[in-house]
Each structure stands twice: as structure tokens, then as C-alpha cells.
Design a protein around this motif. Structure first.
Motif, PDB file in Angstrom:
ATOM      1  N   PHE A 136       0.859  -1.189   0.000  1.00  0.00           N
ATOM      2  CA  PHE A 136       0.000   0.000   0.000  1.00  0.00           C
ATOM      3  C   PHE A 136       0.894   1.237   0.000  1.00  0.00           C
ATOM      4  CE2 PHE A 136      -2.619  -3.231   2.094  1.00  0.00           C
ATOM      5  CZ  PHE A 136      -3.810  -3.140   1.366  1.00  0.00           C
TER       6      PHE A 136
ATOM      7  N   THR B   6       0.128   4.154  -0.034  1.00  0.00           N
ATOM      8  CA  THR B   6      -0.435   5.271   0.737  1.00  0.00           C
ATOM      9  C   THR B   6      -0.079   5.181   2.218  1.00  0.00           C
ATOM     10  OG1 THR B   6      -2.491   4.027   1.052  1.00  0.00           O
ATOM     11  CG2 THR B   6      -2.386   5.553  -0.827  1.00  0.00           C
ATOM     12  N   TYR B   7       0.486   4.035   2.651  1.00  0.00           N
ATOM     13  CA  TYR B   7       0.792   3.841   4.071  1.00  0.00           C
ATOM     14  C   TYR B   7       1.797   4.896   4.547  1.00  0.00           C
ATOM     15  CZ  TYR B   7       2.497   1.557   8.321  1.00  0.00           C
ATOM     16  OH  TYR B   7       2.866   1.274   9.616  1.00  0.00           O
TER      17      TYR B   7
ATOM     18  N   GLY C  69      -9.428   3.403  11.986  1.00  0.00           N
ATOM     19  CA  GLY C  69      -8.300   3.930  11.232  1.00  0.00           C
ATOM     20  C   GLY C  69      -7.301   4.658  12.111  1.00  0.00           C
TER      21      GLY C  69
ATOM     22  N   PRO D 236      -6.709   3.826   6.717  1.00  0.00           N
ATOM     23  CA  PRO D 236      -8.042   4.418   6.488  1.00  0.00           C
ATOM     24  C   PRO D 236      -9.121   3.930   7.438  1.00  0.00           C
ATOM     25  CG  PRO D 236      -7.556   2.794   4.797  1.00  0.00           C
ATOM     26  CD  PRO D 236      -6.293   2.957   5.592  1.00  0.00           C
TER      27      PRO D 236
ATOM     28  N   VAL E  59     -12.572   2.155   8.508  1.00  0.00           N
ATOM     29  CA  VAL E  59     -13.859   2.238   7.812  1.00  0.00           C
ATOM     30  C   VAL E  59     -14.270   3.699   7.761  1.00  0.00           C
ATOM     31  CG1 VAL E  59     -16.299   1.594   7.849  1.00  0.00           C
ATOM     32  CG2 VAL E  59     -14.553  -0.054   8.587  1.00  0.00           C
ATOM     33  N   PRO E  60     -14.331   4.284   6.584  1.00  0.00           N
ATOM     34  CA  PRO E  60     -14.691   5.706   6.487  1.00  0.00           C
ATOM     35  C   PRO E  60     -15.988   6.003   7.223  1.00  0.00           C
ATOM     36  CG  PRO E  60     -13.933   4.894   4.358  1.00  0.00           C
ATOM     37  CD  PRO E  60     -14.049   3.685   5.256  1.00  0.00           C
TER      38      PRO E  60
ATOM     39  N   GLY F 129     -17.296  -0.209   3.604  1.00  0.00           N
ATOM     40  CA  GLY F 129     -15.871  -0.134   3.930  1.00  0.00           C
ATOM     41  C   GLY F 129     -15.267  -1.441   4.373  1.00  0.00           C
TER      42      GLY F 129
ATOM     43  N   GLN G  75     -13.702  -3.928   2.753  1.00  0.00           N
ATOM     44  CA  GLN G  75     -12.357  -4.210   2.246  1.00  0.00           C
ATOM     45  C   GLN G  75     -11.330  -3.280   2.893  1.00  0.00           C
ATOM     46  OE1 GLN G  75     -11.453  -6.816   0.281  1.00  0.00           O
ATOM     47  NE2 GLN G  75      -9.388  -6.139   0.857  1.00  0.00           N
ATOM     48  N   SER G  76     -11.741  -2.023   3.073  1.00  0.00           N
ATOM     49  CA  SER G  76     -10.843  -1.077   3.737  1.00  0.00           C
ATOM     50  C   SER G  76     -10.537  -1.531   5.157  1.00  0.00           C
ATOM     51  CB  SER G  76     -11.486   0.314   3.763  1.00  0.00           C
ATOM     52  OG  SER G  76     -10.634   1.236   4.421  1.00  0.00           O
TER      53      SER G  76
ATOM     54  N   ASP H  59      -8.031  -4.420   4.918  1.00  0.00           N
ATOM     55  CA  ASP H  59      -6.703  -3.895   4.580  1.00  0.00           C
ATOM     56  C   ASP H  59      -6.085  -3.180   5.788  1.00  0.00           C
ATOM     57  OD1 ASP H  59      -7.040  -4.833   2.026  1.00  0.00           O
ATOM     58  OD2 ASP H  59      -7.662  -2.886   1.184  1.00  0.00           O
ATOM     59  N   SER H  60      -6.912  -2.435   6.497  1.00  0.00           N
ATOM     60  CA  SER H  60      -6.425  -1.707   7.662  1.00  0.00           C
ATOM     61  C   SER H  60      -5.996  -2.669   8.760  1.00  0.00           C
ATOM     62  CB  SER H  60      -7.510  -0.755   8.196  1.00  0.00           C
ATOM     63  OG  SER H  60      -7.830   0.225   7.228  1.00  0.00           O
TER      64      SER H  60
END
Length: 877
Positions: free
Chosen positions: A68, A70-71, A184, A191, A193-194, A234, A236-237, A240-241
Motif C-alpha cells: 500500500f 499510501t501507508y 483507522g 483508512p 472504515v470511512p 468499507g 475491504q478497507s 486492509d487496515s
């Protein structure tokens, strides 16, 4: 076995931001290293681990970044001042014999996790030390996590085992990963879960236990509709998180946790590093000395004791052709060491009897170019013996102060450590035992020789740097001549009226007793007024007053708090007055009576030339610069300082608004310069412009408000502070400051320009080249950076004003001598000079004092000084 494993980057980073900026004499930042080591040593002392490991991140991308990109993408890079300290920290750790662990592709957290797991598997206990809460997921089994926090130089710790974690969070430590997967982590750019915040995430875990449990029960009624939608969108997010937040505890480390090497200190290397960093306390901790270092930092010197008068005079005659003679001369004048080549010649007063004064006169007759350290005390002692000391061409303490004015001291051992990488043996030539034939003269000889060698080495570097940094005139024409002036002032002292002082104390006692009775009456009972605890209980519990502030130890009763509630009850203003009067009595009446010399009946203060970062002089033992002047009772103290007899007077002159005149000159603000040139009242002139009224219509309130801004502007006064000062709202104060700066555009430009100059150069200077380093200007910490900006604006102003008063002191003293007057300079208080003069010299001395002060420096906003005379300081003021 107990293993302590430390997150090196985390602790170093917290030390950097939590401890004020420190530098060594090279300008190398050292605060992070210092804070890191202080934390390390404290933890080792308290935890007593069998082995210590420190883990660091490496620059290469980790497996998380590779998956990732963006990490941690939002994280700012390491500041240059911190980056410079990272390799130094690692070098010190290596010298301490502490195991370092780092591995490409992994973060320090992963190394902590792997080491703690292995330790647990082997039956060892492991204490993980970090400032990062992510590592709390490691708690369990034999692993505890100690969270470190450093603020304002104070380091605190909070230790978590499984029970402590559950008590705070309500779930097991491993579930911290699930928490971050849901909510997050913005600092790591995880991220989550938004839309799901901490509160919701915590509740979900309490209800369903894990991230997997949340999604297994996604239709449960305990999950609100809005949260359910966010979780579904969210998912998948979240997965991933979860992966990103999980510390890898299976890093392929070559480190053998079962057979860690013992901590074996490399004393030579450690001494080298700690001396370069100027960490004297840490050197003492390990009892290191220059003897442990293979290459000596100072050359070995021979010692030769001089024991008869002829030898002493022959020695001094032989030194007259030297470029410099390095001399160690203590305040008591009980011994002298003169360095010639590789030989330290040592003379003990006891060996010469009545001839010792003749030797001192010869030494200081001006024929020898002497280099001394902190020479003022010795010069004062020579003056008090009736001598006229000459020939001092350099003082290393003053030079070191100019080169780095923010250090806490400039004693020779400290400078030897900084400049020579050498630790000097203890030496106190003012101790009679050190110079007595019956004492330890042999040990003294060896020690004083090393001090003389350090003096020579420090001079070589300091003199060169004074030239390189453009401070030659400041040093040789202002500071060094001032040394003699200050010594003369200290030797002269001030005449006082002890009987009047006692009578004043009796007057205060009467008022203090009256106030005490009134306070007891108001409180309906007696209590210890000087006890903050008892006072707080009386005010806020017994009398029921509103407590604006409460500390951990009880109610705050400081001046700020009492002034805020002064109108709430009559007892409060009485307590404030009681405090002022008791301080006047103890600090000034009793304090001054204690320091009246039994020899001449005068008070001899000590002027400190190497203390303030701005260059201003300070006064100690006693501090005559802090005598209160804002209250009539405080001003009464000045009546106690008098001319010695009816044939003398005191003459007082002070600069009129010198700092504002300096500001006008430096900023080149036309409006401010014109006001000063035309002799206008600057505060009234400012008010006329700010309020857009004719000068004659300026009210006292208008003038007072503008006076507050005039004096506060170069200190970076805030709208909040100004609002408190002049009694308006914060918004009104902000608008007032804006109007003021619009009125004086040159001042506004100066304030912005000097901050930028300071950021680019790393320092600011006075008009005479006095330099103040300001690493704070590049700090990411807002408060620290704001402090740096205020100092950047103020230092050129206050520092230049300090330089000017010093020039004036030298000029006044030299002129008095040149004109053959008996008048003498006896006191300096900020922008004020006081002479003691025979009455028949009064008019001449007043004119001379005014002329020299006003001509000390030519400015576009001319200097103005007014002299007055009287029997007492009060009368002359």
C-alpha cells in the motif's frame, strides 16, 4: 532473564519535541540525544533489565509500503535537526554496548514484536518501551508495554500489562488491531472504515469482540443503520487496515534472544562522544575520565614550583616577549599559575609572605599580555588591595558567552569539555587547603597545570571564532573593557543607611501586623497566610469564593488567581498587599542588612556579565536591579542608598525609551523616527496616529493603551495579552494591533523580515554583532516556534540597547578618569547609571554623564538621557 526492548525512533522523536533546543559549542543539536539517554538511563535504573535492545526503523520501504503506497504517506519527513542526532544516538548506544536491532523491509514495531515473542517463548520477561500506542497489541504473557511521554522536559511512563489494558479499553490487547481496523489511524494513514470513529468502533468491539465478529453480525439490531451502511461499504478497507495495523511478530532476525551479549562499555569511545556532546552529567554517571582515552585531549605539561622572589620576577621578565601568557588566578589571589610552553609555573602566596603583593603588582603591571578565565573576581580583589591591574588581553569566559549566550554556565571545566574534549580534575584555588603548605599542594599543582592547558586550548579556538563571526569590536571594544568597569563598580559598592533601613522594616512590620489581623477577621479565624494549602481552603472552601484554578496538590493561590478574584471579597486584596509587604521585608530589608560589608559599611553587588541571552547585565548578592519601583513603598527603598557623606551626591541618569528608539532606528520607520527627532511623547504621538485625533486631543487612556503596545510589540505581544493589559476584548485588541502596525509600516516590515532572516541564517544579531542562535524557528512545535519568533523580534532590539548601555559605561568611566575627576560609577540598573560624586564636581559630572550616554551610539532616533542629583538614589531619580 528480563529484557528491555526500546523503540528507538519513537523515544528519540519524543525527546526531540519534548525537550528545549540544546546545542553544543559547534552548533550541533543535542536535545534529542540527551533526552533519549536520560530516558534510557532512568529506565535501566528503575527496571533493572538483564539486557537492553534498541530497535530502529531504516530508510528502505517496508512490506507495508510495498503493498500500500499510501501507508504513512501523509507523514512529514524527519526535521534536519533531528536527523543529525540519529547517527550520534546510535554511536552512543554502540559505545554503551547496548544491542541495536534494525532490518530492511520492517518497522521497529515488527522488531519489538518479534523480540518480545521470542523472549516470551523462552520464558523470559520483556518490557517494551515506546511512545507509540500501536505496540499495546503486544501486551500479554511475559510482555508489558511502557508508554513514554515527554513534555516540557519532563518524562512520564505508563505501564500496561493485560489487566491494566483491559481496565482502560474493556477488551484484550490484541483487539487493538481490530479497533484500528475500524476507526483507522490518520498518523499512519490507515483508512479504517470511512465514517466510523473511535466511539463507535469501541462500542462495536464491546458488542461483538472482534472485527470478524462485527461483520459476522452485520445485521444485528445493535448496529445502527448508518453505521451498518458504512461498515458494508468499507469492508475491504477494514480488512486492509487490519493487515496494516498488525505488527509482524515473525521477522527473520539473526538476533539470538537467548544469548544476548552482556553490556560491555567502550569507555574510550563513550568518553569521546559524551565530551563532544557536552554531557558532563552522563560522563560522571559512568565515572569516565580523560585517562581512559588513548589519545590525550590536552598535552602533558611539566609543573615547576616557584618559591623565591627573585625566581618569580625572573620568570615574569622572561615572559614579557610572549604573544600571550596564560594565567590561572583565583579570586582569593592565594596562588598563580603561568603557562610557558609545556611548563606550568606555579606560585603559592604562602611561600612569599609580604612580597606576594609585589609579585601580583608585577604580574598585572601591563607588561604581560594575560589571558585569564572569568577574570573579574580577581580584578576586583586586586583593586581592593589597592592595585591597578592591567594587561588582561583576553577572558575566555566572556568569549565563550558571546559565542553561545544561552548556556547555563561558562566555568572552565565545562568549556574544557566543550572545546577540548577533556574533563578537568576538580580544582578550588579559593580553598585554603588547596594552596597551603600543609595541604595538598602537589595535587593542586597537577590540577592547575591541566586547567592552564585547557585555558590555552580554549583561547585558541574562541579567539579565532570571535574573529570569524564578526564579533571583534563587540568583544575587544565593549565586553572586555567592561570587565574592568564592573570590577571597579563592585569594589566601590554603594553606601546605605542601615538605621533607615531598619526603621523602614519596622514600618512594614506595623502594616503587616495590621493586615494579618484584618485577614484573620475576614477569615473568622487564624491560619498560616503563607501556606498555599491553608489559604486555598480558607478562600475556596470556608469563604466559598470561586476557584479559577486547581492543581493536583490543591487550590492555586498564585498572584494571577488572586488578582482575578480581587473584587470578590475584601480578604483578597489584603492578602495581595500582605504578600508584597512581607517580600519587601524579607528580600530587601532583611536581605540588604545581611550584605552590608563590615569593612566599609557599603553594599557590594556582583554584576553578572555572562548570564542573559540578550546581553543585558544582571545583579546578584544582592540583586539591586529588582528593587521594586512600581509602588511607593517599593520606591522608598531607594532612599536607603545614599551618598557617603554631606560632601557627596548621587547622580542618576537613564535613557529615555531606549528600546523604542532602537526599534525606530532598526526598522527605519519614518513616522516613529520623526516623532523622536521632534522630541514628541512617543506614546501620545502613537495614540494620535492610531486613534486619528490631533495630538492635543489624546486622552490618558489612549496614551496608556498605545504605551502597552509600544512596549509589547517587539516582544510579540498577542491579542490575548494586550486585551488583559488594557482591558478590552481579544477581538478589539487584535484590531488595535493591526491598526498599530498599519500606522508604523516600518515596524511591521521589520517584524516579518527579522523572523525570515532568523529562519534562513539560524540566528539574529544586534547592531554590534551580538549573536543569538534560534533553532526554535524551524521547530514543528507551534509553541516552540512562536517562542523563537518572539526572541527573533526582540533580541536585536533589547540586545542593541544592552550593548549601548555597556558602551556608555565604558565611555563614562574612561572620561571620568581622563578628566581627572573623583566621581565614580557605582551602579547600573537596566537603562540607568548612577554616579557617586563630590559636590564640587556635581555639575561637571552631570554634564559628562549625559554627554557620554547620549553619544554612545549615533542613531536616526537620537538617544536622550537626563541626569539628576540628590543625597539618595530616590532623590536623584
Amino acid at each position: 532473564m528480563k529484557i528491555m526492548v526500546i523503540d528507538g525512533n519513537s523515544i528519540l522523536n519524543r525527546a526531540f519535541y519534548g525537550i528545549r533546543q540544546l546545542t553544543n559549542h559547534e552548533g550541533l543539536p543535542t536535545n534529542a540525544v540527551y533526552g533519549f539517554l536520560a530516558t534510557l538511563f532512568k529506565l535501566q535504573d528503575e527496571e533493572r533489565p538483564d539486557r537492553t535492545i534498541v530497535c530502529f526503523d531504516v530508510k528502505e520501504k517496508t512490506f507495508r509500503h510495498l503493498k500500500f503506497d499510501t501507508y504513512k504517506a501523509t507523514r512529514k519527513g524527519m526535521p534536519d535537526e533531528l536527523a543529525a542526532q540519529l547517527p550520534l544516538t546510535k554511536q552512543v548506544l554502540d559505545a554503551l554496548g547496548i544491542v541495536r536491532c534494525e532490518k530492511a523491509g520492517y518497522e521497529a514495531d515488527d522488531l519489538l514484536g518479534t523480540i518480545s515473542r521470542r523472549a516470551d517463548e523462552h520464558g523470559d520477561t520483556c518490557v517494551v518501551v515506546t511512545g507509540d500506542r500501536d505496540s499495546l497489541q503486544l501486551v500479554g504473557g511475559g510482555t508489558t508495554v511502557m508508554l513514554v511521554s515527554t513534555r516540557m522536559g519532563q518524562t512520564t511512563y505508563q505501564t500496561y500489562d493485560t489487566a491494566a489494558f483491559r481496565e482502560k479499553y474493556g477488551f484484550d490487547p490484541i483487539r487493538l488491531i481490530d479497533l484500528k481496523a475500524l476507526m483507522g489511524d490518520s498518523s499512519d494513514n490507515i483508512p479504517g472504515v470511512p465514517g466510523i470513529g473511535e466511539k463507535t468502533a469501541m462500542q462495536l468491539l464491546h458488542d461483538f469482540g472482534t472485527l470478524e465478529g462485527v461483520y459476522a453480525n452485520i445485521d444485528d439490531e445493535r448496529i445502527k443503520k448508518g453505521a451498518r451502511t458504512k461498515l458494508q461499504n468499507g469492508e475491504q478497507s477494514a480488512k486492509d487496515s487490519y493487515w496494516l495495523a498488525t505488527i509482524d511478530r515473525s521477522v527473520p532476525l539473526e538476533l539470538d534472544v537467548e544469548h544476548l551479549p552482556a553490556q560491555d562499555i567502550d569507555e574510550t569511545t563513550l568518553y569521546d562522544l559524551l565530551t563532544r556532546l557536552e554531557f558532563k552529567n552522563f560522563i560522571k554517571r559512568f565515572d569516565l575520565s580523560g585517562e581512559s582515552v588513548s589519545a590525550p585531549r590536552l598535552p602533558e605539561l611539566k609543573t615547576e614550583r616557584v618559591e623565591n622572589v627573585l625566581e618569580a620576577f625572573n620568570l615574569m621578565d622572561s615572559l614579557t616577549d610572549c604573544d600571550r601568557v596564560y594565567a590561572i588566578v583565583p579570586e582569593t589571589l592565594g596562588a598563580v599559575c603561568l603557562l610557558d610552553g609545556d611548563t606550568a609555573h606555579i606560585l603559592f602566596a604562602e611561600a612569599f609572605g609580604d612580597a606576594w603583593n609585589d609579585i601580583l603588582r608585577r604580574l598585572f603591571d601591563g607588561s604581560l599580555p594575560l589571558v585569564l578565565h572569568d577574570a573579574k573576581a580577581a580584578v576586583r580583589a586586586l583593586l581592593q588591595r589597592g592595585m591597578d591591574p592591567k594587561g588582561i588581553v583576553f577572558d575566555t569566559a566572556i568569549a565563550a558567552y558571546l559565542l553561545d549566550p544561552t548556556q547555563s554556565g561558562y566555568d572552565l571545566p565545562r568549556l574544557a569539555l566543550a572545546y577540548c574534549n577533556a574533563e578537568l580534575p576538580e580544582l578550588d584555588l579559593d580553598d585554603p587547603a588547596a594552596v597551603s603548605l600543609l595541604g595538598g599542594q602537589e595535587d593542586t599543582e597537577k590540577a592547575v597545570a591541566q586547567h592552564a592547558g585547557a585555558l590555552r586550548a580554549i583561547y585558541a579556538e574562541a579567539a579565532d571564532r570571535i574573529e570569524q563571526l564578526g564579533m571583534r569590536k563587540l568583544y575587544y571594544e565593549i565586553e572586555l573593557p567592561l570587565l574592568r568597569v564592573l570590577a571597579e563598580m563592585e569594589a566601590a559598592g554603594c553606601a546605605v543607611e542601615p538605621d533607615e533601613l531598619r526603621a523602614f522594616g519596622d514600618k512594614l512590620d506595623v502594616r503587616i501586623r495590621d493586615l494579618t489581623e484584618q485577614i484573620y477577621h475576614d477569615a473568622d479565624g487564624e491560619f498560616n497566610i503563607n501556606s498555599p494549602k491553608q489559604l486555598g481552603e480558607v478562600l475556596f472552601e470556608k469563604l466559598g469564593l470561586h476557584a479559577p484554578k486547581k492543581t493536583k496538590t490543591g487550590y492555586s493561590t498564585n498572584v494571577e488567581v488572586l488578582e482575578r478574584i480581587a473584587e470578590d471579597h475584601p480578604i483578597v486584596p489584603r492578602i495581595l498587599e500582605y504578600r508584597k509587604l512581607t517580600k519587601l521585608k524579607s528580600t530587601y530589608v532583611e536581605g540588604l542588612l545581611k550584605v552590608i560589608s563590615p569593612v566599609d559599611g557599603r553594599i557590594h553587588t556582583h554584576f553578572q556579565q555572562t548570564v542573559t541571552a540578550t546581553g543585558r547585565l544582571s545583579s546578584t548578592d544582592p540583586n539591586l536591579q529588582n528593587i521594586p519601583v512600581r509602588t511607593e513603598l517599593g520606591r522608598e527603598l531607594r532612599r536607603m542608598f545614599v551618598a557617603p557623606d554631606e560632601n557627596h551626591v548621587l547622580i542618576d541618569a537613564d535613557y529615555s525609551q531606549i528600546e523604542l528608539r532602537v526599534l525606530a532606528h532598526i526598522s527605519q520607520d519614518e513616522h516613529m523616527i520623526e516623532a523622536f527627532k521632534h522630541g514628541q511623547d512617543i506614546h501620545a504621538a502613537t495614540a494620535a496616529k492610531v486613534y486619528h485625533v490631533p495630538l492635543e486631543e489624546v486622552t490618558p487612556q489612549m496614551r496608556s493603551s498605545c504605551k502597552a503596545v509600544n512596549f509589547g510589540i517587539v516582544y510579540g505581544i498577542s491579542d490575548f495579552s494586550l486585551a488583559q493589559d488594557i482591558g478590552v476584548t481579544r477581538k478589539e485588541a487584535g484590531e488595535f494591533i493591526k491598526t498599530y502596525l498599519d500606522t508604523y509600516p516600518g515596524v511591521k516590515k521589520y517584524m516579518e523580515d527579522i523572523k525570515q532572516t532568523g529562519r534562513e541564517q539560524g540566528y539574529v544579531t544586534t547592531l554590534f554583532g551580538r549573536r543569538r542562535a534560534l533553532p526554535e524557528l524551524k521547530s514543528k512545535n507551534f509553541n516552540m516556534r512562536s517562542f523563537g519568533e518572539r526572541v527573533a523580534m526582540n533580541t536585536p532590539i533589547q540586545g542593541t540597547a544592552a550593548d549601548i548601555i555597556k558602551i556608555a559605561m565604558v565611555r563614562v568611566r574612561d572620561r571620568l578618569l581622563r578628566d581627572g575627576l573623583q566621581s565614580r560609577l557605582i551602579l547600573q540598573v537596566h537603562d540607568e547609571l548612577i554616579l557617586e560624586a563630590p559636590k564640587d564636581e556635581q555639575e561637571t559630572a552631570m554634564r559628562l554623564l549625559t554627554e557620554e550616554m547620549e553619544n554612545a551610539f549615533r542613531m536616526d532616533a537620537p538617544l536622550v538621557a537626563e541626569a539628576k542629583a540628590g543625597h539618595s538614589w530616590y532623590d536623584a531619580k
